[in-house]
Design a protein around this motif. Structure first.
Motif, PDB file in Angstrom:
ATOM      1  N   THR A  19       0.981  -1.361   0.142  1.00  0.00           N
ATOM      2  CA  THR A  19      -0.112   0.075  -0.113  1.00  0.00           C
ATOM      3  C   THR A  19       0.773   1.302   0.108  1.00  0.00           C
ATOM      4  OG1 THR A  19      -0.195  -0.016   2.427  1.00  0.00           O
ATOM      5  CG2 THR A  19      -1.955  -1.228   1.264  1.00  0.00           C
ATOM      6  N   ASP A  20       2.123   1.142  -0.169  1.00  0.00           N
ATOM      7  CA  ASP A  20       3.035   2.421  -0.447  1.00  0.00           C
ATOM      8  C   ASP A  20       2.568   3.187  -1.439  1.00  0.00           C
ATOM      9  OD1 ASP A  20       4.514   1.236   1.858  1.00  0.00           O
ATOM     10  OD2 ASP A  20       5.908   0.439   0.758  1.00  0.00           O
ATOM     11  N   LEU A  21       1.907   2.795  -2.605  1.00  0.00           N
ATOM     12  CA  LEU A  21       1.655   3.589  -3.726  1.00  0.00           C
ATOM     13  C   LEU A  21       0.184   3.400  -3.774  1.00  0.00           C
ATOM     14  CD1 LEU A  21       4.187   2.482  -6.430  1.00  0.00           C
ATOM     15  CD2 LEU A  21       4.469   4.318  -4.943  1.00  0.00           C
ATOM     16  N   PRO A  22      -0.545   4.507  -4.130  1.00  0.00           N
ATOM     17  CA  PRO A  22      -1.883   4.700  -4.202  1.00  0.00           C
ATOM     18  C   PRO A  22      -2.355   3.744  -5.307  1.00  0.00           C
ATOM     19  CG  PRO A  22      -1.303   6.857  -3.709  1.00  0.00           C
ATOM     20  CD  PRO A  22       0.038   6.089  -4.072  1.00  0.00           C
ATOM     21  N   ALA A  23      -3.524   3.207  -5.225  1.00  0.00           N
ATOM     22  CA  ALA A  23      -3.952   2.259  -6.356  1.00  0.00           C
ATOM     23  C   ALA A  23      -4.043   2.920  -7.717  1.00  0.00           C
ATOM     24  CB  ALA A  23      -5.327   1.513  -6.072  1.00  0.00           C
ATOM     25  N   ALA A  24      -4.502   4.061  -7.925  1.00  0.00           N
ATOM     26  CA  ALA A  24      -4.504   4.727  -9.138  1.00  0.00           C
ATOM     27  C   ALA A  24      -3.184   5.174  -9.668  1.00  0.00           C
ATOM     28  CB  ALA A  24      -5.103   6.264  -9.078  1.00  0.00           C
ATOM     29  N   GLN A  25      -2.055   5.289  -8.851  1.00  0.00           N
ATOM     30  CA  GLN A  25      -0.679   5.634  -9.111  1.00  0.00           C
ATOM     31  C   GLN A  25      -0.273   4.193  -9.759  1.00  0.00           C
ATOM     32  OE1 GLN A  25       1.349   7.727  -6.378  1.00  0.00           O
ATOM     33  NE2 GLN A  25       3.498   7.159  -7.443  1.00  0.00           N
ATOM     34  N   SER A  26      -0.175   3.296  -9.167  1.00  0.00           N
ATOM     35  CA  SER A  26       0.172   1.799  -9.511  1.00  0.00           C
ATOM     36  C   SER A  26      -0.357   1.501 -10.716  1.00  0.00           C
ATOM     37  CB  SER A  26       0.133   1.096  -8.430  1.00  0.00           C
ATOM     38  OG  SER A  26       0.608   1.308  -7.079  1.00  0.00           O
ATOM     39  N   ALA A  27      -1.619   1.721 -10.831  1.00  0.00           N
ATOM     40  CA  ALA A  27      -2.176   1.252 -12.225  1.00  0.00           C
ATOM     41  C   ALA A  27      -1.853   2.226 -13.304  1.00  0.00           C
ATOM     42  CB  ALA A  27      -3.769   1.448 -12.063  1.00  0.00           C
ATOM     43  N   PHE A  28      -1.802   3.511 -13.126  1.00  0.00           N
ATOM     44  CA  PHE A  28      -1.050   4.142 -14.025  1.00  0.00           C
ATOM     45  C   PHE A  28       0.048   4.152 -14.499  1.00  0.00           C
ATOM     46  CE2 PHE A  28       1.408   8.274 -15.096  1.00  0.00           C
ATOM     47  CZ  PHE A  28       0.803   8.346 -16.364  1.00  0.00           C
ATOM     48  N   VAL A  29       1.081   3.729 -13.772  1.00  0.00           N
ATOM     49  CA  VAL A  29       2.559   3.496 -14.243  1.00  0.00           C
ATOM     50  C   VAL A  29       2.574   2.052 -14.888  1.00  0.00           C
ATOM     51  CG1 VAL A  29       4.979   2.962 -13.110  1.00  0.00           C
ATOM     52  CG2 VAL A  29       3.416   4.755 -12.237  1.00  0.00           C
ATOM     53  N   ARG A  30       1.675   1.384 -14.213  1.00  0.00           N
ATOM     54  CA  ARG A  30       1.703  -0.221 -15.088  1.00  0.00           C
ATOM     55  C   ARG A  30       1.250   0.044 -16.568  1.00  0.00           C
ATOM     56  NH1 ARG A  30      -0.243  -2.866 -18.480  1.00  0.00           N
ATOM     57  NH2 ARG A  30      -1.432  -4.879 -18.400  1.00  0.00           N
ATOM     58  N   TRP A  83      -0.567  11.303  -6.014  1.00  0.00           N
ATOM     59  CA  TRP A  83       0.834  11.318  -6.387  1.00  0.00           C
ATOM     60  C   TRP A  83       1.555  11.296  -5.231  1.00  0.00           C
ATOM     61  CZ3 TRP A  83       2.478   8.950 -11.106  1.00  0.00           C
ATOM     62  CH2 TRP A  83       3.847   8.951 -11.139  1.00  0.00           C
ATOM     63  N   VAL A  84       2.273  10.293  -4.969  1.00  0.00           N
ATOM     64  CA  VAL A  84       3.412  10.227  -3.975  1.00  0.00           C
ATOM     65  C   VAL A  84       4.846   9.887  -4.547  1.00  0.00           C
ATOM     66  CG1 VAL A  84       1.754   9.597  -1.979  1.00  0.00           C
ATOM     67  CG2 VAL A  84       3.088   7.686  -3.246  1.00  0.00           C
ATOM     68  N   PRO A  85       5.808  10.522  -3.825  1.00  0.00           N
ATOM     69  CA  PRO A  85       7.126  10.002  -4.571  1.00  0.00           C
ATOM     70  C   PRO A  85       7.349   8.614  -4.575  1.00  0.00           C
ATOM     71  CG  PRO A  85       7.248  11.863  -2.690  1.00  0.00           C
ATOM     72  CD  PRO A  85       5.798  11.199  -2.885  1.00  0.00           C
ATOM     73  N   MET A  86       7.913   8.051  -5.638  1.00  0.00           N
ATOM     74  CA  MET A  86       8.378   6.832  -5.716  1.00  0.00           C
ATOM     75  C   MET A  86       9.922   6.486  -6.317  1.00  0.00           C
ATOM     76  SD  MET A  86       6.199   5.970  -9.428  1.00  0.00           S
ATOM     77  CE  MET A  86       6.458   4.180  -9.137  1.00  0.00           C
ATOM     78  N   ASP A  87      10.351   5.318  -5.868  1.00  0.00           N
ATOM     79  CA  ASP A  87      11.614   5.151  -6.186  1.00  0.00           C
ATOM     80  C   ASP A  87      11.914   4.286  -7.279  1.00  0.00           C
ATOM     81  OD1 ASP A  87      11.287   2.431  -5.189  1.00  0.00           O
ATOM     82  OD2 ASP A  87      11.803   3.038  -3.232  1.00  0.00           O
ATOM     83  N   LEU A  88      13.171   4.117  -7.635  1.00  0.00           N
ATOM     84  CA  LEU A  88      13.556   3.323  -9.209  1.00  0.00           C
ATOM     85  C   LEU A  88      13.050   1.948  -8.895  1.00  0.00           C
ATOM     86  CD1 LEU A  88      16.841   4.841  -9.975  1.00  0.00           C
ATOM     87  CD2 LEU A  88      14.714   5.331 -11.252  1.00  0.00           C
ATOM     88  N   GLU A  89      13.163   1.405  -7.849  1.00  0.00           N
ATOM     89  CA  GLU A  89      12.838  -0.157  -7.590  1.00  0.00           C
ATOM     90  C   GLU A  89      11.274  -0.226  -7.658  1.00  0.00           C
ATOM     91  OE1 GLU A  89      12.649  -3.534  -4.067  1.00  0.00           O
ATOM     92  OE2 GLU A  89      13.307  -1.749  -3.696  1.00  0.00           O
ATOM     93  N   GLN A  90      10.415   0.711  -7.431  1.00  0.00           N
ATOM     94  CA  GLN A  90       9.075   0.434  -7.481  1.00  0.00           C
ATOM     95  C   GLN A  90       8.631   0.711  -9.038  1.00  0.00           C
ATOM     96  OE1 GLN A  90       8.066   3.823  -4.806  1.00  0.00           O
ATOM     97  NE2 GLN A  90       7.154   2.220  -3.515  1.00  0.00           N
ATOM     98  N   LEU A  91       9.240   1.455  -9.695  1.00  0.00           N
ATOM     99  CA  LEU A  91       9.132   1.856 -10.912  1.00  0.00           C
ATOM    100  C   LEU A  91       9.365   0.561 -11.914  1.00  0.00           C
ATOM    101  CD1 LEU A  91       8.467   4.125 -13.064  1.00  0.00           C
ATOM    102  CD2 LEU A  91      10.700   4.674 -13.209  1.00  0.00           C
ATOM    103  N   ALA A  92      10.630   0.163 -11.555  1.00  0.00           N
ATOM    104  CA  ALA A  92      11.038  -1.225 -12.090  1.00  0.00           C
ATOM    105  C   ALA A  92      10.195  -2.491 -11.914  1.00  0.00           C
ATOM    106  CB  ALA A  92      12.612  -1.397 -11.645  1.00  0.00           C
ATOM    107  N   TRP A  93       9.722  -2.565 -10.712  1.00  0.00           N
ATOM    108  CA  TRP A  93       8.875  -3.657 -10.247  1.00  0.00           C
ATOM    109  C   TRP A  93       7.446  -3.503 -11.150  1.00  0.00           C
ATOM    110  CZ3 TRP A  93       9.885  -8.180  -9.115  1.00  0.00           C
ATOM    111  CH2 TRP A  93      10.992  -8.428  -8.433  1.00  0.00           C
ATOM    112  N   LEU A  94       7.143  -2.136 -11.474  1.00  0.00           N
ATOM    113  CA  LEU A  94       5.865  -1.945 -12.375  1.00  0.00           C
ATOM    114  C   LEU A  94       6.040  -2.232 -13.793  1.00  0.00           C
ATOM    115  CD1 LEU A  94       4.279   0.925 -10.217  1.00  0.00           C
ATOM    116  CD2 LEU A  94       3.248  -1.165 -10.482  1.00  0.00           C
TER     117      LEU A  94
END
Length: 282
Positions: free
Chosen positions: A20-31, A187-198
């Motif tokens: 839950t570190d990233l909001p659902a809408a943000q995770s879905a958008f990046v994916r 939107w909340v700040p995200m790191d490169l690891e989260q970006l890579a996982w998505l």
């Protein structure tokens, strides 16, 4: 179908890991942004052709429903066990069957009614309302199943007027654009690891849909559908091994009931189509 199931379990496992570190809408958008990047060559060609004759209304309608579906799914995946998300997701084809009856006038045979009733009974076995707490995560996943079924109904309608490549490309473009303002809002700040996982989530989802398409081309759905149940087994094992989630026997039983009912109706109706028209009883 085995490879498709493993791919989709990979999707659910990674989203569960991100939590839950990233909001659902943000995770879905990046994916979906990653998915749009993967489909960039097709999207560029589509945009160059213009939107005339694209049946834009159908594409936009599907995009809106799909946006709601993926937000609900990402929200649920971060909050309830992997196996429960998978089991409730098995309701998609059942809800799709109901939708084809309501919106496309398909026949509601006694066999379909019984299969739908059995599948809904399987969902009750998974949820067990009154015997345990039904959380907002469970409600979100039910909402996701309903919205995904709606998206597939739009896809069914579009399949008669647009190419498969066009349908996939337009979905990726519209969903990404639709999620953008919602993601910006939370939107909340995200790191490169989260970006890579998505990015891996997007790759796994693409692989899953590709393998499923190959399976449907290689064999009847009645043959490939039962293999879908293995996805629930793998999801339960992943939840237990990676996240310490208890293997819930009722979730496995309920998932088996849903998959069994869907597999039966698929097999029975395929057999009836080979023999002749199915009589309408309701």
């Amino acid at each position: 179908m085995l490879a498709s199931g493993l791919s989709f379990v990979g999707v659910t496992g990674i989203v569960r890991y991100l939590g839950t570190d990233l909001p659902a809408a943000q995770s879905a958008f990046v994916r979906f942004a990653w998915g749009a990047l993967f489909l960039a060559p097709a999207l560029i060609g589509l945009l160059r052709q213009g939107f005339a004759g694209l049946h834009l209304g159908l594409h936009l309608g599907r995009g809106v429903v799909h946006v709601a579906a993926v937000i609900c799914w990402f929200y649920a995946m971060a909050r309830i066990p992997v196996a429960e998300v998978t089991a409730i997701g098995y309701l998609n084809p059942v809800l799709l069957t109901l939708g084809t009856v309501v919106f496309f006038g398909e026949r509601l045979t006694l066999r379909r009614v019984l299969a739908i009733a059995v599948a809904l009974g399987g969902a009750l076995i998974v949820l067990r309302p009154g015997l345990r707490e039904v959380t907002d995560g469970h409600i979100a996943q039910i909402g996701a199943a309903v919205c995904f079924a709606g998206s597939y109904l739009f896809a069914k309608r579009l399949s008669g007027v647009a190419s498969a490549g066009q349908i996939v490309a337009m979905l990726s473009l519209i969903v990404t654009l639709g999620l953008a303002p919602l993601a910006a809002w939370v939107w909340v700040p995200m790191d490169l690891e989260q970006l890579a996982w998505l990015a891996v989530v997007a790759a796994c989802a693409t692989s899953g849909h590709y393998c499923m398409s190959r399976a449907f081309a290689a064999a009847p759905i009645a043959v490939s559908q039962p293999v879908v149940f293995l996805q629930l087994i793998w999801a339960a094992l992943l939840g237990w091994a990676a996240f310490g989630e208890r293997v819930d026997v009722f979730v496995l039983i309920g998932g088996a009931v849903i998959v069994g009912s869907v597999s039966y109706i698929t097999w029975a109706e395929a057999r009836e189509r080979r023999r002749g028209p199915v009589p309408e009883v309701l």
